[in-house]
Every structure is written in C-alpha cells, then in structure tokens.
Motif scaffolding. Structure first.
Motif, PDB file in Angstrom:
ATOM      1  N   GLY A 201     -26.890 -57.832 -70.447  1.00  0.00           N
ATOM      2  CA  GLY A 201     -27.325 -56.556 -70.992  1.00  0.00           C
ATOM      3  C   GLY A 201     -26.425 -55.378 -70.670  1.00  0.00           C
ATOM      4  O   GLY A 201     -26.173 -54.536 -71.541  1.00  0.00           O
ATOM      5  N   VAL A 202     -25.929 -55.300 -69.432  1.00  0.00           N
ATOM      6  CA  VAL A 202     -25.117 -54.140 -69.041  1.00  0.00           C
ATOM      7  C   VAL A 202     -23.803 -54.084 -69.812  1.00  0.00           C
ATOM      8  O   VAL A 202     -23.472 -53.045 -70.407  1.00  0.00           O
ATOM      9  CB  VAL A 202     -24.892 -54.133 -67.518  1.00  0.00           C
ATOM     10  N   PRO A 203     -22.995 -55.162 -69.847  1.00  0.00           N
ATOM     11  CA  PRO A 203     -21.763 -55.086 -70.648  1.00  0.00           C
ATOM     12  C   PRO A 203     -22.030 -54.833 -72.126  1.00  0.00           C
ATOM     13  O   PRO A 203     -21.297 -54.066 -72.769  1.00  0.00           O
ATOM     14  CB  PRO A 203     -21.114 -56.464 -70.432  1.00  0.00           C
TER      15      PRO A 203
ATOM     16  N   TYR B  53     -32.114 -53.837 -70.599  1.00  0.00           N
ATOM     17  CA  TYR B  53     -30.962 -53.271 -69.898  1.00  0.00           C
ATOM     18  C   TYR B  53     -29.902 -52.796 -70.892  1.00  0.00           C
ATOM     19  O   TYR B  53     -29.273 -51.751 -70.686  1.00  0.00           O
ATOM     20  CB  TYR B  53     -30.383 -54.309 -68.942  1.00  0.00           C
ATOM     21  N   ALA B  54     -29.708 -53.555 -71.954  1.00  0.00           N
ATOM     22  CA  ALA B  54     -28.720 -53.153 -72.964  1.00  0.00           C
ATOM     23  C   ALA B  54     -29.120 -51.827 -73.608  1.00  0.00           C
ATOM     24  O   ALA B  54     -28.281 -50.943 -73.805  1.00  0.00           O
ATOM     25  CB  ALA B  54     -28.598 -54.246 -74.030  1.00  0.00           C
ATOM     26  N   ARG B  55     -30.396 -51.684 -73.920  1.00  0.00           N
ATOM     27  CA  ARG B  55     -30.859 -50.451 -74.563  1.00  0.00           C
ATOM     28  C   ARG B  55     -30.759 -49.265 -73.617  1.00  0.00           C
ATOM     29  O   ARG B  55     -30.351 -48.168 -74.019  1.00  0.00           O
ATOM     30  CB  ARG B  55     -32.300 -50.639 -75.032  1.00  0.00           C
ATOM     31  N   LEU B  56     -31.134 -49.456 -72.354  1.00  0.00           N
ATOM     32  CA  LEU B  56     -31.042 -48.380 -71.365  1.00  0.00           C
ATOM     33  C   LEU B  56     -29.600 -47.938 -71.158  1.00  0.00           C
ATOM     34  O   LEU B  56     -29.287 -46.745 -71.179  1.00  0.00           O
ATOM     35  CB  LEU B  56     -31.649 -48.847 -70.043  1.00  0.00           C
ATOM     36  N   VAL B  57     -28.702 -48.920 -70.969  1.00  0.00           N
ATOM     37  CA  VAL B  57     -27.300 -48.601 -70.724  1.00  0.00           C
ATOM     38  C   VAL B  57     -26.678 -47.947 -71.950  1.00  0.00           C
ATOM     39  O   VAL B  57     -25.946 -46.958 -71.835  1.00  0.00           O
ATOM     40  CB  VAL B  57     -26.523 -49.880 -70.338  1.00  0.00           C
ATOM     41  N   ARG B  58     -26.971 -48.456 -73.119  1.00  0.00           N
ATOM     42  CA  ARG B  58     -26.421 -47.896 -74.351  1.00  0.00           C
ATOM     43  C   ARG B  58     -26.823 -46.434 -74.526  1.00  0.00           C
ATOM     44  O   ARG B  58     -26.006 -45.574 -74.849  1.00  0.00           O
ATOM     45  CB  ARG B  58     -26.892 -48.737 -75.533  1.00  0.00           C
ATOM     46  N   GLY B  59     -28.102 -46.116 -74.280  1.00  0.00           N
ATOM     47  CA  GLY B  59     -28.552 -44.734 -74.394  1.00  0.00           C
ATOM     48  C   GLY B  59     -27.890 -43.822 -73.378  1.00  0.00           C
ATOM     49  O   GLY B  59     -27.547 -42.672 -73.690  1.00  0.00           O
ATOM     50  N   THR B  60     -27.681 -44.319 -72.165  1.00  0.00           N
ATOM     51  CA  THR B  60     -27.017 -43.518 -71.133  1.00  0.00           C
ATOM     52  C   THR B  60     -25.558 -43.281 -71.478  1.00  0.00           C
ATOM     53  O   THR B  60     -25.028 -42.178 -71.299  1.00  0.00           O
ATOM     54  CB  THR B  60     -27.135 -44.221 -69.767  1.00  0.00           C
ATOM     55  N   VAL B  61     -24.888 -44.317 -71.994  1.00  0.00           N
ATOM     56  CA  VAL B  61     -23.478 -44.184 -72.363  1.00  0.00           C
ATOM     57  C   VAL B  61     -23.297 -43.180 -73.495  1.00  0.00           C
ATOM     58  O   VAL B  61     -22.338 -42.393 -73.506  1.00  0.00           O
ATOM     59  CB  VAL B  61     -22.892 -45.557 -72.748  1.00  0.00           C
ATOM     60  N   LEU B  62     -24.207 -43.166 -74.458  1.00  0.00           N
ATOM     61  CA  LEU B  62     -24.105 -42.218 -75.576  1.00  0.00           C
ATOM     62  C   LEU B  62     -24.096 -40.781 -75.090  1.00  0.00           C
ATOM     63  O   LEU B  62     -23.402 -39.925 -75.664  1.00  0.00           O
ATOM     64  CB  LEU B  62     -25.273 -42.436 -76.549  1.00  0.00           C
ATOM     65  N   SER B  63     -24.858 -40.498 -74.038  1.00  0.00           N
ATOM     66  CA  SER B  63     -24.867 -39.132 -73.508  1.00  0.00           C
ATOM     67  C   SER B  63     -23.674 -38.864 -72.599  1.00  0.00           C
ATOM     68  O   SER B  63     -23.143 -37.748 -72.574  1.00  0.00           O
ATOM     69  CB  SER B  63     -26.173 -38.878 -72.746  1.00  0.00           C
ATOM     70  N   LEU B  64     -23.209 -39.882 -71.876  1.00  0.00           N
ATOM     71  CA  LEU B  64     -22.115 -39.675 -70.925  1.00  0.00           C
ATOM     72  C   LEU B  64     -20.759 -39.566 -71.607  1.00  0.00           C
ATOM     73  O   LEU B  64     -19.881 -38.851 -71.113  1.00  0.00           O
ATOM     74  CB  LEU B  64     -22.087 -40.827 -69.915  1.00  0.00           C
TER      75      LEU B  64
ATOM     76  N   ALA C 118     -25.191 -47.097 -63.035  1.00  0.00           N
ATOM     77  CA  ALA C 118     -25.675 -48.030 -62.017  1.00  0.00           C
ATOM     78  C   ALA C 118     -27.029 -47.629 -61.448  1.00  0.00           C
ATOM     79  O   ALA C 118     -27.894 -48.482 -61.212  1.00  0.00           O
ATOM     80  CB  ALA C 118     -24.650 -48.155 -60.898  1.00  0.00           C
ATOM     81  N   GLY C 119     -27.236 -46.329 -61.207  1.00  0.00           N
ATOM     82  CA  GLY C 119     -28.506 -45.879 -60.648  1.00  0.00           C
ATOM     83  C   GLY C 119     -29.678 -46.195 -61.560  1.00  0.00           C
ATOM     84  O   GLY C 119     -30.728 -46.672 -61.111  1.00  0.00           O
ATOM     85  N   HIS C 120     -29.519 -45.938 -62.860  1.00  0.00           N
ATOM     86  CA  HIS C 120     -30.574 -46.231 -63.824  1.00  0.00           C
ATOM     87  C   HIS C 120     -30.870 -47.729 -63.866  1.00  0.00           C
ATOM     88  O   HIS C 120     -32.037 -48.141 -63.920  1.00  0.00           O
ATOM     89  CB  HIS C 120     -30.150 -45.762 -65.220  1.00  0.00           C
ATOM     90  N   VAL C 121     -29.808 -48.537 -63.843  1.00  0.00           N
ATOM     91  CA  VAL C 121     -29.981 -49.990 -63.904  1.00  0.00           C
ATOM     92  C   VAL C 121     -30.667 -50.499 -62.645  1.00  0.00           C
ATOM     93  O   VAL C 121     -31.545 -51.378 -62.707  1.00  0.00           O
ATOM     94  CB  VAL C 121     -28.612 -50.676 -64.098  1.00  0.00           C
ATOM     95  N   LEU C 122     -30.297 -49.952 -61.484  1.00  0.00           N
ATOM     96  CA  LEU C 122     -30.909 -50.375 -60.223  1.00  0.00           C
ATOM     97  C   LEU C 122     -32.405 -50.097 -60.223  1.00  0.00           C
ATOM     98  O   LEU C 122     -33.207 -50.932 -59.790  1.00  0.00           O
ATOM     99  CB  LEU C 122     -30.237 -49.659 -59.050  1.00  0.00           C
ATOM    100  N   VAL C 123     -32.797 -48.926 -60.710  1.00  0.00           N
ATOM    101  CA  VAL C 123     -34.215 -48.580 -60.774  1.00  0.00           C
ATOM    102  C   VAL C 123     -34.955 -49.545 -61.687  1.00  0.00           C
ATOM    103  O   VAL C 123     -36.016 -50.079 -61.333  1.00  0.00           O
ATOM    104  CB  VAL C 123     -34.399 -47.126 -61.261  1.00  0.00           C
ATOM    105  N   LEU C 124     -34.423 -49.776 -62.874  1.00  0.00           N
ATOM    106  CA  LEU C 124     -35.082 -50.661 -63.835  1.00  0.00           C
ATOM    107  C   LEU C 124     -35.171 -52.088 -63.305  1.00  0.00           C
ATOM    108  O   LEU C 124     -36.205 -52.759 -63.456  1.00  0.00           O
ATOM    109  CB  LEU C 124     -34.331 -50.637 -65.167  1.00  0.00           C
TER     110      LEU C 124
END
Length: 267
Positions: A79-81, A139-150, A179-185
């Motif tokens: 999910g993360v990659p 995890y893919a959806r969470l990371v993707r949304g975070t990357v769009l903002s970053l 990483a912080g968001h992923v660790l929490v989830l």
C-alpha cells in the motif's frame, strides 16, 4: 514514544518466546486429563482433549499476533509504495489507481475477506492472502492523499528545481512526513486485523486443528461453554487485551502526530 515501541516489541516477541518455554506440548492429547480445573501442573487447566490451556494460549500468541504483524507488514509493503507513486505521478495513472482502490473499498473488508478465504479454501496462508488483499488499499489511499498535499509544498518544488530525481524526492522529502500517518493507522489497524484472524479461524477459514490459535480455540470451546466457560473466556480475554493495547497505543500516537482522520482510513 519509547513505551509504544516496548508494547510493539512485547506483542511481537511474546508469542515467539512463550512457544519455546511452554510447560507442556500444546498439541499433546491426553484424554485422561480432559477439562481439568487450574492446578499446579496445568496453570489454566486443560481443554476437552486434555491439552494444556496455558501452553496453547502461549503458542497461539505466536500464531495470532505474529500473523497479524505479518499481514500488516505485507499490507504496508504493497500500500505505501502504491500510494506514493499514485499520488506523486497523478494524472491518468492516479485516476485508474483510485478506481481500483474504490472497487476494493466498495464492500466491507470483513465480507471481502470471508469471500476470498472461502474461494481459496481454509488455511492460514489463504487467510493471510485474503486479509492483505483488503487491508493494503487503506494504506494506499491514506498515503496517496497525504502525498497530494505534500507535493505542492515549497520544499518539494525547490527539490525539483534543484534537479533531484523523483525517487529521491519521495524518499527524502515526502516519505518521512507520511510515516507518522502510516504508523498511527497501522497501530490502530493491528487490533482489527487480529479480530479478523480470530473471526475467520472461528468459522473454520483460518488456522486448522490442531494448530493453537485464539479464534480456533474459541470455536473448540463453544460446545463446552456451560460446563467449562474458561475454554472460551481465556482466549477471548487474550484477544480483547491485545486489541485494547493496540487501540490505546494508536489513539496516543494519533494525538502525538495530530492525525485527525487516522481511524477513517480503517473504514
């Protein structure tokens, strides 16, 4: 932060350690000692086949918690990659990727896991595959949304101007913030994954007899609940304790990293 790491290490290694220091063979059947109460030899008594309950609980920790950790690790590796690449590239690739994610998330993860496990057949490896297939999308959806903002931040734009490759930008400038968001989830998700493992094993789609697994032990003990309720209460309490620990640790980490929607990724 240290006590959270200690909890994780405890969950990870307790089962493995206990499985080598159990007072009895968790698979040994002795019908002469079936359904004994707790005593000096059998600390939690014995089950309907005369097997030592404490030894089976300890060995089951390795199966249940260890399998949960393995599933989370596999879901993160997928999910993360996937989320990083989709969010960073954007465009048509991102739109296609999100349609795939939406298709996976259109149904409750428990239902999809049960269907996949039923199609693949009972067994621990099939259970692992089925749960990983429904957990990586969160995890893919969470990371993707975070990357769009970053990726619109000034430091990322400056890195592009300075000629850094996309891989280095993702690794050095975006992944540490994700990483912080992923660790929490992942911490919050551990309890849910363990519940899924136990539930699927309880209905016969996970670990198969005589393997000690907490959900399977619940199933074994249901026929003797009125006579010996401890056969269900003890593994049930173990499941509840691990789920409670993971939820408490996840809530504390969410507050620490100020992640507002971490639990939303679990839906």
């Amino acid at each position: 932060m240290l006590h959270f790491l200690l909890i994780a290490l405890l969950l990870l290694f307790t089962g493995a350690a206990f499985s080598y220091f159990t007072p009895h063979d968790p698979l040994h059947v002795n019908m002469k000692e079936r359904i004994l109460p707790a005593n000096s030899e059998h600390w939690l008594g014995t089950d309907h086949l005369g097997r030592d309950i404490f030894s089976r609980i300890a060995a089951g920790a390795k199966t249940t918690v260890g399998t949960g950790m393995l599933i989370l690790a596999a879901a993160l590796m997928i999910g993360v990659p996937a989320g990083l690449v989709s969010g960073y590239i954007g465009g048509l690739f991102d739109r296609i990727f999100m349609r795939v994610v939406d298709a996976f998330m259109a149904f409750p993860d428990y239902i999809v896991a049960i269907i996949l496990s039923g199609l693949l057949g009972p067994g621990l490896m099939n259970l692992i595959f089925a749960i990983v297939m429904v957990k990586w999308v969160g995890y893919a959806r969470l990371v993707r949304g975070t990357v769009l903002s970053l990726k619109q931040k000034d430091y990322v734009l400056l890195a592009r101007i300075n000629g850094l490759s996309s891989v280095r930008i993702l690794w050095k400038h975006i992944l540490p913030h994700v990483a912080g968001h992923v660790l929490v989830l992942a911490t919050l998700d551990l309890g849910k994954v363990i519940l899924m493992i136990a539930a699927l094993s309880y209905i016969g789609l996970g670990a198969q007899p005589p393997a000690p697994e907490w959900g399977a032990m619940l199933n074994d003990g249901k026929a003797f609940f009125y006579h010996s309720p401890e056969l269900m209460i003890i593994p049930g309490l173990c499941i509840m304790l691990v789920v409670l620990l993971s939820n408490v640790a996840g809530d504390r980490l969410r507050d620490k990293y100020d992640v507002k929607n971490a639990k939303g990724g679990l839906q």
